[in-house]
Every structure is written in C-alpha cells, then in structure tokens.
Design an enzyme around this catalytic site. Structure first.
Site, mmCIF file in Angstrom:
data_model
loop_
_atom_site.group_PDB
_atom_site.id
_atom_site.type_symbol
_atom_site.label_atom_id
_atom_site.label_comp_id
_atom_site.label_asym_id
_atom_site.label_seq_id
_atom_site.Cartn_x
_atom_site.Cartn_y
_atom_site.Cartn_z
ATOM 1 N N ASP A 1 0.823 -1.203 0.000
ATOM 2 C CA ASP A 1 0.000 0.000 0.000
ATOM 3 C C ASP A 1 0.860 1.257 0.000
ATOM 4 O O ASP A 1 1.386 1.665 1.039
ATOM 5 C CB ASP A 1 -0.901 -0.028 1.259
ATOM 6 C CG ASP A 1 -1.810 1.181 1.340
ATOM 7 O OD1 ASP A 1 -2.375 1.421 2.442
ATOM 8 O OD2 ASP A 1 -1.956 1.894 0.329
ATOM 9 N N ASP B 1 -1.641 5.613 -5.284
ATOM 10 C CA ASP B 1 -1.981 4.781 -4.131
ATOM 11 C C ASP B 1 -2.361 3.362 -4.542
ATOM 12 O O ASP B 1 -3.507 3.106 -4.931
ATOM 13 C CB ASP B 1 -3.140 5.423 -3.353
ATOM 14 C CG ASP B 1 -3.458 4.660 -2.081
ATOM 15 O OD1 ASP B 1 -4.360 5.101 -1.338
ATOM 16 O OD2 ASP B 1 -2.824 3.619 -1.826
HETATM 17 O O1 LIG Z 1 -8.531 3.061 2.962
HETATM 18 C C1 LIG Z 1 -7.932 2.991 1.702
HETATM 19 C C2 LIG Z 1 -8.737 3.813 0.725
HETATM 20 O O2 LIG Z 1 -8.557 5.152 1.147
HETATM 21 C C3 LIG Z 1 -8.805 6.033 0.101
HETATM 22 C C4 LIG Z 1 -10.209 6.459 0.223
HETATM 23 C C5 LIG Z 1 -11.213 5.780 -0.418
HETATM 24 C C6 LIG Z 1 -12.512 6.208 -0.287
HETATM 25 C C7 LIG Z 1 -12.802 7.324 0.483
HETATM 26 C C8 LIG Z 1 -11.796 7.977 1.152
HETATM 27 C C9 LIG Z 1 -10.482 7.536 1.007
HETATM 28 F F1 LIG Z 1 -9.487 8.145 1.625
HETATM 29 C C10 LIG Z 1 -7.905 1.578 1.202
HETATM 30 N N1 LIG Z 1 -7.416 0.708 2.271
HETATM 31 C C11 LIG Z 1 -6.042 1.038 2.680
HETATM 32 C C12 LIG Z 1 -5.532 -0.249 3.248
HETATM 33 C C13 LIG Z 1 -6.448 -1.327 2.819
HETATM 34 C C14 LIG Z 1 -7.429 -0.704 1.885
#
Ligand SMILES: O[C@H](COCc1ccccc1F)CN1CCCC1
Length: 325
Positions: A32, A213
């Site tokens: 990540d 990301d």
């Molecule tokens: O939590 C992240 C995704 O964060 C980006 C995001 C997506 C949707 C709304 C707000 C955001 F900041 C994904 N996870 C990170 C580690 C496992 C999956």
C-alpha cells in the site's frame, strides 16, 4: 540487493496481494503506497477475528516493549496492536530487523477479507503510526542496500503483476518514462496531475493534487472531472445508496486520458468498468468516482493497472515515473 515479487489480484482487482516472509511464516500482504505501517494478522489477534488468515507468530521476533500502533484508513477500516522486530523478506530482498506490527484488533473489513493477511506500507515513514516512535517502512529499511533506492509497480487487470525493488525492468513498459516531483509533506507519493480528456482528443483543464496509491481500488477525482466523464455514459447516474456513479453493465465506457509529467496516459474504458453492484450483474459501479471529502485525488489500482510506475528516491526530491505498459 534487488528483487521481484508477484502482485496477485483479488476478485475484481479489489486489491493485490504479495507473498512476504515475516519471521518464519509466509503471509499474503496488500502493498500500500498510501500508508506506512507493516502490520499483520498474528497469533495475538482474537480467534474470532483471524479465522481463515495466515498468522505471524511473534515468538520468532523481539518484542519492542511499550510500543503500540493504531491505524485508520480513508475507507473507515482500521487495526491496532503491538510491535516486534523480525526478519522480513520480499522477493529475496531482506530486512533483517523490520518493525512488524502484530494486530491485536482488526476491523470487520479486514476480518472478512480472508485473502488478506495484512498490509505492507510503502508511503513515507513520517506517517507510520507506531508510538512512542514512528518505525521505518520495509522500503526505508532496505533502501540503502538496494542496487538503486527505488521500487516499481506493474499491476495488471485480472492477472498477476509485479513489484520490483532496486531496479527498473525495461521489459515491463513501452516508450519513455515521464517523471513528476513528489511533495512528501503529507507522507504520500503526492504530485500534481495535469490535463485530462474523456474518450479521446487533446487534454485540457487540470486534475491537480493527487497521490499514487496502490492500496486504493478506484480512482477518486474532482467532481468536475467525474461529471464530465459520466456525461458521456448514457445510462450513468449518481446512486447515493451505492455511494457513487453506477451504469448499465452492458454499456461500453469511454477511455479516460490524463497528462502526467508532460505525457498523456490512457486508462481504457474496460479498465474503468469496475464491478456489478449485486449478483444480478445488471448495474455496475464505476472505477472513476468523486474525491469529495478526501482532500486530494487518488490514482488507485484502476489507473495503476494501465501504467508502469517508478517510486524513485534516487534524488534529494523523491519523484514518480510513469510509462505505458
Ligand atoms: O482506505 C484505503 C482507501 O482510502 C482512500 C479512500 C477511499 C474512499 C474514500 C476515502 C479515502 F481516503 C484503502 N485501504 C487502505 C488499506 C487497505 C485498503
């Protein structure tokens, strides 16, 4: 040293998991670039939360007494626990005494995703959550011993891709690599993305502040850009129940073009077609969604699976390199 590890997609390319040796156990971790903690399911995780996962046994490590961690992600998921120093090996690249964050609690999203045994953060160590002292990411731990202080991501749609550490494999991209400088103030691989176009033609306007990301599934872009995109999808509309734009799965989506470092990259409409919202397969959820409330744009896996990316710390200012796959 240098090395290569497979990045295996989950269903719908929701995330990509890589085999990593942590102590004496191989775990499948989500690499990540949007976070900086290496945390794992462990024998310390309550059985009710860890069933189905491979577990790190901290007995092979050295406990960092009094150290704890607690992370919350943008999508509301999270985990917390204690800290050990142990050997971590990624594609043959070895960190002999890596901070391994053993989970004593994980949120339901992680509990339910039994393919995922934890995360390996590749953002900047400044946002590592360990208290009382932030710990180094795996990349920061090995950076000085790599042939070159960089790693690359070559993710694919519905197939195994790779992360390489310490070298650029020129067989993994076409044309030239275009670079943008990174602003590390927020701890992300953050940069300024330029113009965009929907379908084809010349780019205009500006996507603006964005992060690369690998841990985010979709692309989150400014509302103006997203509206321009779905204006070209007849059946599309914003569905507040689903929390984003949906459309008829039978409709072909337009390509999305974005300019980075002076070069225009095309994300194919087929890559932007993310997944059905339910088992009927009639309505689909788009891979491009609004960045409202996030504070920046996120170029997640939907974008990354059509490019080759260099996460480069060879210079005083870190930079991102993009090339077509
Ligand atoms: O939590 C992240 C995704 O964060 C980006 C995001 C997506 C949707 C709304 C707000 C955001 F900041 C994904 N996870 C990170 C580690 C496992 C999956």
């Amino acid at each position: 040293q240098s090395g290569e590890v497979a990045a295996n997609p989950e269903q719908y390319d929701e995330s990509y998991l890589c085999p990593v040796q942590v102590g004496q156990t191989t775990l499948n971790l989500d690499f990540d670039t949007g976070s900086a903690d290496l945390w794992v399911f462990s024998t310390l995780t309550p059985k009710s939360e860890s069933t189905g996962h491979s577990l790190y046994n901290p007995s092979t490590g050295t406990k960092k007494s009094g150290y704890t961690w607690d992370i919350s992600y943008g999508d509301g998921s999270g985990a917390s626990g204690t800290v050990y120093a142990d050997k971590v090996v990624v594609g043959g690249v070895t960190a002999t005494s890596q901070a391994v964050e053993a989970a004593t609690s994980v949120s339901s999203q992680f509990e339910q995703d039994t393919d995922n045994d934890g995360l390996l953060g590749l953002a900047f160590s400044s946002i590592n959550t360990v208290e009382p002292q932030a710990q180094k990411t795996f990349f920061d731990s090995v950076k000085g011993s790599l042939a070159k202080p960089l790693f690359t991501a070559d993710l694919k749609k519905g197939a195994a891709g790779t992360y390489d550490f310490g070298y650029i494999d020129s067989s993994k991209y076409t044309g030239s690599i275009s670079y943008v400088n990174v602003n590390t103030a927020n701890g992300f691989w953050e940069f300024t993305a330029s113009g965009y176009a929907v379908g084809s033609g010349s780019v205009s306007g500006s996507v603006g502040d964005a992060i690369a990301d690998t841990g985010t599934t979709l692309m989150y872009l400014p509302t103006t850009v997203v509206q321009a995109y779905y204006n070209k999808v007849d059946s599309a509309d914003y569905d507040s129940n689903q929390g984003g734009y949906t459309y008829d799965c039978s409709e072909n989506l337009p390509n999305f073009l974005i300019s980075l470092g002076g070069k225009t990259f095309t994300v194919s409409g087929t890559d932007i077609n993310f997944a059905p919202v339910d088992s009927s397969g009639e309505t689909c959820f788009g891979g491009i969604q609004e960045n409202t409330g996030i504070g920046m744009s996120i170029l997640g896996d939907i974008f990354l699976k059509s490019v080759f990316v260099v996460f480069d710390q060879t210079q005083s200012t870190p930079r991102l390199g993009f090339a077509a796959q």
